[in-house]
Write an enzyme that holds these catalytic residues in place. Structure first.
Site, PDB file in Angstrom:
ATOM      1  N   SER A 167       3.898  -0.962   9.700  1.00  0.00           N
ATOM      2  CA  SER A 167       3.729   0.333   9.056  1.00  0.00           C
ATOM      3  C   SER A 167       3.740   1.452  10.098  1.00  0.00           C
ATOM      4  CB  SER A 167       2.435   0.319   8.229  1.00  0.00           C
ATOM      5  OG  SER A 167       2.347   1.439   7.396  1.00  0.00           O
ATOM      6  N   ASP A 270       7.948  -1.156  -1.873  1.00  0.00           N
ATOM      7  CA  ASP A 270       7.289  -0.256  -0.933  1.00  0.00           C
ATOM      8  C   ASP A 270       7.988   1.102  -0.938  1.00  0.00           C
ATOM      9  OD1 ASP A 270       5.920   0.866   1.189  1.00  0.00           O
ATOM     10  OD2 ASP A 270       6.684  -0.535   2.698  1.00  0.00           O
ATOM     11  N   HIS A 300       3.730  -2.947  -0.074  1.00  0.00           N
ATOM     12  CA  HIS A 300       3.384  -2.626   1.305  1.00  0.00           C
ATOM     13  C   HIS A 300       2.156  -3.422   1.752  1.00  0.00           C
ATOM     14  CE1 HIS A 300       3.672   0.088   4.797  1.00  0.00           C
ATOM     15  NE2 HIS A 300       2.347  -0.002   4.842  1.00  0.00           N
TER      16      HIS A 300
END
Length: 325
Positions: A167, A270, A300
């Site tokens: 991320s 996501d 995610h």
């Protein structure tokens, strides 16, 4: 663009993740409670024997202070054996998280792959906004170089020098891959790989016209928990980076040539899915070797809920290390 791997893990329901409050301290406490603690509990049974690796924390000087790095080094019979290095940068929107987040799976990777791991505990926004996290991680990479041939890491960068994360950690890693490429300090000891899992590569207000039609996931998945578009914009405000600054949106850097090979993983549900898809395409166009995994029905952070899927990412890491085809 067809991915090398598609898989459908168990879907992670958004209700498992609370909505972060406006107060960052509460957000950090909730992130630790609902993400860090359960992740460590899930991976703890998979940990290798404690005598097969060492764990040491070091303080690294940075501008205006210092940061912590955690170093994991395999213990092997040959005390003179050296290892490749994986510099890992945690996720959490540059606002939450820390070295504990992925510590346990990284211990497993360290031992199974004879790999020294450096986990960077960069300073967090909003107290330390952009570009401080970028600069902290850059400083950690330089620090690692100064100790790479000592007993601290037992490192041999010719065997592999990889930067990566999940991320926001992937965002920082993508930016750092360019910074290291262009920094004379790293001449003769450049990165050999980048590990980008569900990374944000470009702020949605700065999509280049050429690629705008391909960035659909921000709207298609805008209400998909655990990371909605609204939540993403919330942490972006804390981070306070100009959308078009290439240290935040590395897609905008004028050239991607000469970057190390990249392992990229994306989740189909996501908001950041298309960041990965577009970036894989752009890197390939620049002559960069890319291995790409797409999980169509995952959200995610899905890897936090599945040791099996985490092993897929480990295979991506092994590919970067030339340990697999």
């Amino acid at each position: 663009m067809a991915p090398e791997t598609t898989a459908t893990p168990t879907r992670v329901e958004g209700s498992a993740r609370p909505t972060p409050p406006a107060d960052v301290q509460q957000a950090r406490a909730l992130f630790d409670q609902f993400v860090v603690v359960p992740t460590k509990a899930m991976f703890e049974p998979t940990l290798p024997p404690r005598d097969t690796y060492t764990v040491n924390n070091y303080n690294v000087p940075v501008e205006g202070g210092e940061i912590l790095v955690r170093c994991l080094v395999p213990v092997v019979e040959n005390k003179d054996e050296t290892f490749p290095v994986f510099v890992y940068i945690h996720g959490g929107g540059m606002c939450v998280g820390g070295v504990e987040l992925d510590d346990y799976p990284l211990r497993c990777w360290c031992v199974r792959n004879k790999l020294s791991v450096v986990i960077v505990d960069y300073r967090l926004a909003p107290e330390y906004p952009f570009p401080i996290p970028v600069d902290d991680c850059h400083a950690a990479l330089k620090w690692m170089q100064t100790v790479s041939n000592t007993s601290l890491l037992k490192a041999d960068l010719s065997k592999g020098f990889i930067v990566g994360g999940h991320s926001s950690g992937g965002n920082l890693s993508a930016a750092l891959a360019h910074i290291v490429r262009d920094d004379p300090f790293f001449e003769g000891r450049r990165l050999t790989g980048q590990f980008l899992r569900e990374a944000g590569i470009c702020h949605h207000d700065a999509y280049p016209d050429k690629y705008k039609p391909k960035f659909r996931s921000m709207e298609e998945n805008k209400d998909q928990l655990p990371v909605t578009k609204e939540k993403l914009e919330h942490v972006y405000k804390w981070y306070n980076a100009p959308p078009s600054d290439p240290r935040f949106s590395p897609l905008l850097i004028s050239s991607h040539e000469g970057l190390p090979r990249a392992y990229i993983a994306a989740a189909g549900l996501d908001v950041l899915r298309d960041d990965s898809l577009v970036y894989a395409e752009v890197l390939r166009e620049a002559g960069v070797d890319v291995k790409f995994d797409l999980y169509p029905d995952a959200t995610h952070g899905f890897h936090f809920d599945s040791p099996t899927i985490s092993r897929d990412a480990e295979e991506g890491l092994r590919w970067l290390l030339n340990l697999t085809s």
